[in-house]
Design an enzyme around this catalytic site. Structure first.
Site, PDB file in Angstrom:
ATOM      1  CB  SER A  61      43.073  41.378  13.195  1.00 42.33           C
ATOM      2  OG  SER A  61      43.679  42.503  13.764  1.00 42.33           O
ATOM      3  CE  LYS A 105      42.923  45.382  10.876  1.00 37.68           C
ATOM      4  NZ  LYS A 105      42.524  44.178  11.529  1.00 37.68           N
TER       5      LYS A 105
END
Length: 183
Positions: A61, A105
């Site tokens: 990710s 993130k």
């Protein structure tokens, strides 16, 4: 039954006292060492909880910022506590789907910001725009084709932010500083 008279057993008491006197320096040393170790672990706990922490980031990710097979990251915890995290910062986040898991993130928007995102980047160019609500942030992975982020679960509460990543420490060939990157 034996009843002790005057003067009986006094030699036994002196022997016990002598033994206690001999053990006293060892007991004091043991207590001092225990106190040192306790202080050290308290220092580590306070540092890890309130100042900075290490984290292992891995997975697709956050490619190319974080290696697929894992990087040791250094994150500071002060910015998140002071509300100083903003768009472009890489953060450690307690997963809204699995609270036992910490994910890495990038913040794309803070409260009041307008964020435009691709709904399904693998299959279409359809975009949506959201306004991040008060007390929330919008997070996305750098690899928009393979990430679970705010596009799936929406804005996340600011309280789920655990730290701001500022450095990749390991492996040595990946060593680098991580700053704001607004894409």
């Amino acid at each position: 039954m034996h009843i002790r008279g005057e003067g009986e057993g006094e030699g036994e008491g002196e022997g016990e006292m002598q033994t206690l006197r001999q053990l006293t320096p060892y007991v004091k040393e043991a207590l001092q060492q225990t106190l040192r170790v306790t202080k050290f672990f308290c220092f580590l706990h306070v540092t890890n909880t309130y100042i900075c922490t290490f984290a292992w980031g891995m997975g697709p990710s956050m490619l190319p910022t974080i290696n697929l097979y894992g990087n040791l990251l250094l994150a500071e915890r002060i910015s998140t506590r002071l509300g100083k995290v903003g768009p472009g910062d890489v953060v450690l986040v307690r997963s809204p789907e699995n609270p036992r898991q910490i994910v890495t993130k990038r913040v794309k928007g803070g409260e009041g910001d307008s964020v435009t995102y691709l709904v399904n980047p693998k299959n279409s160019d359809e975009e949506k725009t959201v306004i991040v609500p008060k007390g929330h942030v919008w997070i996305e992975g750098d690899n928009k084709y393979n990430t679970k982020d705010s596009r799936k679960f929406g804005p996340i509460p600011y309280a789920l932010l655990q730290g701001r990543v500022f450095c990749v420490l390991w492996p040595p060939e990946d060593f680098k500083s991580i700053g704001k990157d607004i894409q």
